[in-house]
Design a protein around this motif. Structure first.
Motif, PDB file in Angstrom:
ATOM      1  N   ASN A  51       3.327  -4.920   2.693  1.00 50.64           N
ATOM      2  CA  ASN A  51       2.216  -5.076   3.625  1.00 50.64           C
ATOM      3  C   ASN A  51       1.699  -6.508   3.673  1.00 50.64           C
ATOM      4  O   ASN A  51       0.682  -6.768   4.302  1.00 50.64           O
ATOM      5  CB  ASN A  51       1.074  -4.133   3.234  1.00 50.64           C
ATOM      6  CG  ASN A  51       1.534  -2.693   3.194  1.00 50.64           C
ATOM      7  OD1 ASN A  51       1.871  -2.172   2.150  1.00 50.64           O
ATOM      8  ND2 ASN A  51       1.600  -2.055   4.337  1.00 50.64           N
ATOM      9  N   GLY A  52       2.389  -7.397   3.007  1.00 47.25           N
ATOM     10  CA  GLY A  52       1.956  -8.787   3.062  1.00 47.25           C
ATOM     11  C   GLY A  52       2.653  -9.576   1.984  1.00 47.25           C
ATOM     12  O   GLY A  52       3.143  -9.010   1.004  1.00 47.25           O
ATOM     13  N   GLY A  53       2.706 -10.886   2.196  1.00 47.93           N
ATOM     14  CA  GLY A  53       3.303 -11.749   1.200  1.00 47.93           C
ATOM     15  C   GLY A  53       4.713 -12.156   1.557  1.00 47.93           C
ATOM     16  O   GLY A  53       5.230 -11.828   2.634  1.00 47.93           O
ATOM     17  N   PHE A  62       8.600   6.751   6.470  1.00 49.44           N
ATOM     18  CA  PHE A  62       7.173   7.090   6.419  1.00 49.44           C
ATOM     19  C   PHE A  62       6.899   8.446   5.789  1.00 49.44           C
ATOM     20  O   PHE A  62       5.782   8.927   5.831  1.00 49.44           O
ATOM     21  CB  PHE A  62       6.585   7.048   7.838  1.00 49.44           C
ATOM     22  CG  PHE A  62       6.826   5.740   8.541  1.00 49.44           C
ATOM     23  CD1 PHE A  62       6.186   4.579   8.111  1.00 49.44           C
ATOM     24  CD2 PHE A  62       7.703   5.655   9.616  1.00 49.44           C
ATOM     25  CE1 PHE A  62       6.412   3.369   8.732  1.00 49.44           C
ATOM     26  CE2 PHE A  62       7.936   4.443  10.248  1.00 49.44           C
ATOM     27  CZ  PHE A  62       7.291   3.293   9.806  1.00 49.44           C
ATOM     28  N   ARG A  63       7.942   9.069   5.246  1.00 53.40           N
ATOM     29  CA  ARG A  63       7.803  10.357   4.566  1.00 53.40           C
ATOM     30  C   ARG A  63       7.069  11.379   5.442  1.00 53.40           C
ATOM     31  O   ARG A  63       7.477  11.610   6.537  1.00 53.40           O
ATOM     32  CB  ARG A  63       7.139  10.170   3.191  1.00 53.40           C
ATOM     33  CG  ARG A  63       7.877   9.171   2.318  1.00 53.40           C
ATOM     34  CD  ARG A  63       9.216   9.722   1.838  1.00 53.40           C
ATOM     35  NE  ARG A  63      10.216   8.664   1.725  1.00 53.40           N
ATOM     36  CZ  ARG A  63      10.693   8.184   0.583  1.00 53.40           C
ATOM     37  NH1 ARG A  63      10.304   8.669  -0.558  1.00 53.40           N
ATOM     38  NH2 ARG A  63      11.611   7.239   0.593  1.00 53.40           N
ATOM     39  N   TRP A  64       5.970  11.986   4.978  1.00 46.47           N
ATOM     40  CA  TRP A  64       5.351  13.102   5.725  1.00 46.47           C
ATOM     41  C   TRP A  64       5.027  12.708   7.151  1.00 46.47           C
ATOM     42  O   TRP A  64       5.327  13.443   8.086  1.00 46.47           O
ATOM     43  CB  TRP A  64       4.089  13.594   5.010  1.00 46.47           C
ATOM     44  CG  TRP A  64       4.423  14.350   3.774  1.00 46.47           C
ATOM     45  CD1 TRP A  64       4.260  13.916   2.491  1.00 46.47           C
ATOM     46  CD2 TRP A  64       5.032  15.653   3.688  1.00 46.47           C
ATOM     47  NE1 TRP A  64       4.726  14.869   1.620  1.00 46.47           N
ATOM     48  CE2 TRP A  64       5.198  15.950   2.317  1.00 46.47           C
ATOM     49  CE3 TRP A  64       5.443  16.591   4.642  1.00 46.47           C
ATOM     50  CZ2 TRP A  64       5.761  17.139   1.866  1.00 46.47           C
ATOM     51  CZ3 TRP A  64       6.002  17.775   4.198  1.00 46.47           C
ATOM     52  CH2 TRP A  64       6.155  18.045   2.838  1.00 46.47           C
ATOM     53  N   LYS A  65       4.395  11.555   7.291  1.00 42.29           N
ATOM     54  CA  LYS A  65       4.053  11.101   8.636  1.00 42.29           C
ATOM     55  C   LYS A  65       5.336  10.921   9.446  1.00 42.29           C
ATOM     56  O   LYS A  65       5.377  11.158  10.648  1.00 42.29           O
ATOM     57  CB  LYS A  65       3.295   9.768   8.544  1.00 42.29           C
ATOM     58  CG  LYS A  65       2.010   9.753   9.338  1.00 42.29           C
ATOM     59  CD  LYS A  65       1.389   8.353   9.343  1.00 42.29           C
ATOM     60  CE  LYS A  65       0.748   7.977   8.024  1.00 42.29           C
ATOM     61  NZ  LYS A  65       0.316   6.558   7.977  1.00 42.29           N
ATOM     62  N   GLY A  66       6.376  10.493   8.737  1.00 42.51           N
ATOM     63  CA  GLY A  66       7.658  10.240   9.383  1.00 42.51           C
ATOM     64  C   GLY A  66       8.289  11.483   9.986  1.00 42.51           C
ATOM     65  O   GLY A  66       8.970  11.405  11.013  1.00 42.51           O
ATOM     66  N   LYS A  93       0.846  -1.199   0.000  1.00 44.54           N
ATOM     67  CA  LYS A  93       0.000   0.000   0.000  1.00 44.54           C
ATOM     68  C   LYS A  93       0.876   1.242   0.000  1.00 44.54           C
ATOM     69  O   LYS A  93       1.913   1.274   0.655  1.00 44.54           O
ATOM     70  CB  LYS A  93      -0.855   0.023   1.269  1.00 44.54           C
ATOM     71  CG  LYS A  93      -2.171  -0.681   1.125  1.00 44.54           C
ATOM     72  CD  LYS A  93      -3.122  -0.315   2.254  1.00 44.54           C
ATOM     73  CE  LYS A  93      -2.991  -1.265   3.420  1.00 44.54           C
ATOM     74  NZ  LYS A  93      -3.959  -1.035   4.481  1.00 44.54           N
ATOM     75  N   PHE A  94       0.484   2.231  -0.761  1.00 42.98           N
ATOM     76  CA  PHE A  94       1.089   3.557  -0.633  1.00 42.98           C
ATOM     77  C   PHE A  94       0.001   4.442  -0.064  1.00 42.98           C
ATOM     78  O   PHE A  94      -0.932   4.792  -0.766  1.00 42.98           O
ATOM     79  CB  PHE A  94       1.545   4.103  -1.993  1.00 42.98           C
ATOM     80  CG  PHE A  94       2.859   3.545  -2.459  1.00 42.98           C
ATOM     81  CD1 PHE A  94       4.000   3.668  -1.662  1.00 42.98           C
ATOM     82  CD2 PHE A  94       2.973   2.892  -3.678  1.00 42.98           C
ATOM     83  CE1 PHE A  94       5.211   3.153  -2.083  1.00 42.98           C
ATOM     84  CE2 PHE A  94       4.191   2.372  -4.102  1.00 42.98           C
ATOM     85  CZ  PHE A  94       5.307   2.500  -3.301  1.00 42.98           C
ATOM     86  N   GLY A  95       0.121   4.778   1.202  1.00 40.44           N
ATOM     87  CA  GLY A  95      -0.960   5.511   1.846  1.00 40.44           C
ATOM     88  C   GLY A  95      -2.195   4.633   1.833  1.00 40.44           C
ATOM     89  O   GLY A  95      -2.149   3.491   2.296  1.00 40.44           O
ATOM     90  N   ARG A  96      -3.292   5.120   1.237  1.00 39.19           N
ATOM     91  CA  ARG A  96      -4.510   4.296   1.195  1.00 39.19           C
ATOM     92  C   ARG A  96      -4.610   3.507  -0.094  1.00 39.19           C
ATOM     93  O   ARG A  96      -5.470   2.670  -0.259  1.00 39.19           O
ATOM     94  CB  ARG A  96      -5.742   5.198   1.323  1.00 39.19           C
ATOM     95  CG  ARG A  96      -5.965   5.578   2.761  1.00 39.19           C
ATOM     96  CD  ARG A  96      -7.379   6.113   2.983  1.00 39.19           C
ATOM     97  NE  ARG A  96      -7.350   6.881   4.212  1.00 39.19           N
ATOM     98  CZ  ARG A  96      -7.765   8.134   4.311  1.00 39.19           C
ATOM     99  NH1 ARG A  96      -8.272   8.734   3.268  1.00 39.19           N
ATOM    100  NH2 ARG A  96      -7.688   8.767   5.457  1.00 39.19           N
TER     101      ARG A  96
END
Lengths: 124, 229, 277
Positions: free
Chosen positions: B54-56, C209-213, B10-13
């Motif tokens: 995020n998985g695998g 985590f870029r921005w959040k980071g 995932k990239f963000g959502r």
């Protein structure tokens, strides 16, 4: 030395065909050493695995043979060599028949035209 | 064997990879094709542990990728991996310093093959030659698997031809290669195995020679069927 | 040679050009400073003594003798130190970001070296640390040289020669940069090393985590500072100075070690599991 790769036929089959043509036209003599798999891949600009596959199939068909660590050679078996030639001729003829049938040309007319043009074409 | 199993990212959502699985074998050229940009590079980055997933699972000969794997598998990204002010020879020295699998003899051979000058600075090279340096550094390692990200993109025709030629030589022989591309005309007759991706999933995985032999279709024919269905 | 040492060597050589420039700049500025300050002092002395008929003793009483103090308070001396300090601080970020940003994505290579990724991290930290030590050593070596230049420029009657220790004491920040006892050395430089690791950890948060980071990184730095201050704050506000200073120092050292350990652990995790090229 290059083959025009056709994208819809297996590449290894095209490599085999290339060898058959060379054999049929006498460019490769019976018993003659042929390029290694690696060399042929490079020359024909194909993947070495494909060259490997083509050689394996040709070996199974008896077109080429390998003794020990020596380079592979063209077979000296007359029947196989004749068959190769027959196969190529038959293939060409089949294609020819297919073409003339599709434009509705009779055999007589076709043969006449073949005779007329065959020698002229050769003279070119 | 290199196995990618149910890879999710995932990239963000945005779910970029929604469970991607495929296998690449040693001695075969596997091509990851996707019409849209997303995902292919991420898959290669994930294999090399250069991005979080995020998985695998990713298995090289049944084991997960560790620091030791970098002697067995290497990645040639679509970007410079040396410092631009380095000379090619310095970049080669760097590789020699850190990799046991670095093969100096092959490196010299590749310099010759690509007609590169070891004294040139990487920053002074054309895009095509930069790509060749990248390939040189990757291929001069005695690794079993080589991953290449878009090796043909954005470079001139003659460089593309030269790079395609690599696939016809012993420089690639016996190794497993994974190559990503969105344009396959340069290498269509060279690849063994194709994975068609779209929208974060594998749409079809096939052997090129099998499809030609059994269905009389070219790779592009299959792509047309799959992507335009 | 171990991969760690090779990487340290590599990182050092990458910064060497700029570092040499910094060193030359410091030397030139400070020596020029000595000359300029000595000249203006002697100019002042001449003016006072010949124009205003002041005696030598009167002049010295009024303006003081010429010593390092005149120099150390000037831009000529503080300027290069501040600039080098700022450059090194900036380089703490640059040493990571230069590998990621722009056209040169050397980080691919660094992360794919068949060695523990912590070696890359520790090599970068070591490089910064060595650069700082190097600058401090340069300053220490420069003092005697500057003293000699001063002796050429200012006659002995107007001079107050200080030895190195006295010179150091004339600097406000001396206690930190030039610790006089091994304990102080370990305390200050240990704190320095810890700060490098804390900032590196924050950088890795951002890179993962870029921005959040960025937010997590800032929180991480605040948390680290908080942990370090905790013993002092608790003692001050809840125990009303119950602890002896030495006990407080001891506990703070323990907290410092804790923060260092925490940074190493977190960085290891981020580098191996989260970081993205």
């Amino acid at each position: 030395m290059k083959i025009n790769v056709n994208k819809r036929d297996p590449v290894y089959v095209q490599v085999m065909r290339y060898f058959k043509e060379q054999i049929a036209t006498g460019q490769l003599a019976p018993g003659e050493e042929i390029a290694s798999r690696r060399e042929i891949a490079n020359q024909l600009k194909i993947n070495p695995n494909t060259a490997q596959r083509a050689y394996k199939e040709m070996e199974e068909l008896g077109l080429i043979f390998t003794e020990g660590n020596m380079p592979s050679r063209i077979t000296m078996d007359e029947t196989i060599l004749t068959d190769v030639r027959k196969e190529l001729v038959l293939e060409a003829v089949t294609e020819f028949i297919h073409s003339i049938q599709s434009i509705d040309v009779s055999l007589e007319e076709a043969v006449e035209l073949v005779k007329e043009n065959y020698n002229r074409k050769r003279a070119d | 064997m290199l196995e990618v199993k149910d890879l999710k990212k995932k990239f963000g959502r945005k779910q970029v990879l929604k469970g991607v699985s495929f296998t690449a074998k040693k001695g075969e050229i596997t091509c990851l094709i996707g019409i849209n940009g997303v995902g292919k590079t991420t898959i290669l980055n994930a294999i090399m542990r250069l991005t979080a997933i995020n998985g695998g699972q990713i298995l090289l000969n049944g084991e997960s990728i560790t620091k030791k794997s970098y002697e067995k598998i290497t990645f040639i990204p679509d970007a410079i991996t040396v410092m631009p002010h380095m000379k090619i020879s310095e970049a080669m020295q760097f590789m020699d310093d850190f990799y046991d699998c670095w093969n100096e003899k092959r490196a010299t051979e590749l310099l010759d093959f690509f007609k590169l000058n070891a004294n040139d600075r990487v920053s002074s090279l054309s895009k095509g030659n930069t790509a060749k340096v990248n390939l040189l550094l990757g291929l001069a390692m005695d690794v079993d698997y080589v991953l290449m990200d878009e090796p043909f993109s954005g470079i001139d025709m003659f460089s593309r031809e030269k790079i395609a030629e690599v696939f016809t030589t012993h420089l690639i022989e016996d190794r497993g290669v994974i190559i990503t591309t969105h344009e396959i005309s340069d290498i269509e007759h060279l690849i063994d195995h194709v994975v068609l991706l779209d929208n974060g999933r594998v749409l079809k995985e096939f052997a090129t020679e099998e499809v030609r032999e059994q269905e009389g279709k070219s790779v592009v024919d299959v792509m047309r069927e799959v992507y335009q269905a | 040679m171990s991969n760690y040492l090779k990487l340290v060597n590599f990182e050092l050589s990458r910064f060497m050009k700029l570092y040499v420039v910094m060193i030359c700049f410091t030397i030139i500025m400070q020596i020029t400073g000595v000359i300029v300050k000595s000249k203006s002092y002697m100019g002042l002395a001449n003016e006072e003594m010949y124009k205003n008929m002041m005696s030598k003793t009167e002049f010295i009483n009024q303006h003081g003798e010429f010593s390092f103090y005149w120099l150390t308070q000037s831009i000529w001396f503080m300027g290069p130190i501040a600039l080098c300090g700022a450059a090194l601080l900036f380089y703490m970020f640059l040493i990571w970001y230069r590998d990621w940003l722009g056209k040169n994505t050397f980080i691919y290579r660094l992360l794919m070296i068949p060695t523990a990724r912590m070696n890359v991290y520790l090599a970068k930290a070591t490089t910064i640390f060595l650069m700082v030590i190097g600058m401090v050593a340069l300053q220490l070596a420069l003092f005697p040289v500057e003293a000699v230049v001063m002796q050429w420029m200012v006659p002995v009657d107007f001079r107050l020669d200080l030895n190195i220790l006295q010179t150091i004491f004339s600097l406000n920040f001396a206690a930190v940069l030039f610790p006089l006892t091994p304990t102080e050395f370990f305390l200050w430089y240990g704190a320095g090393a810890m700060s490098i690791l804390v900032i590196f950890t924050a950088i890795l948060f951002e890179r993962s985590f870029r921005w959040k980071g960025i937010l997590i990184g800032v929180v991480y730095i605040a948390l680290s500072v908080g942990l370090l201050m905790l013993p002092v704050l608790i003692d001050e506000f809840f125990m009303y100075g119950y602890l002896y200073p030495i006990e407080l120092v001891g506990i703070t050292i323990v907290m410092g070690l804790l923060v260092t350990g925490m940074s190493l652990f977190t960085s290891h995790y981020l580098l191996n599991k989260k970081v993205t090229v």
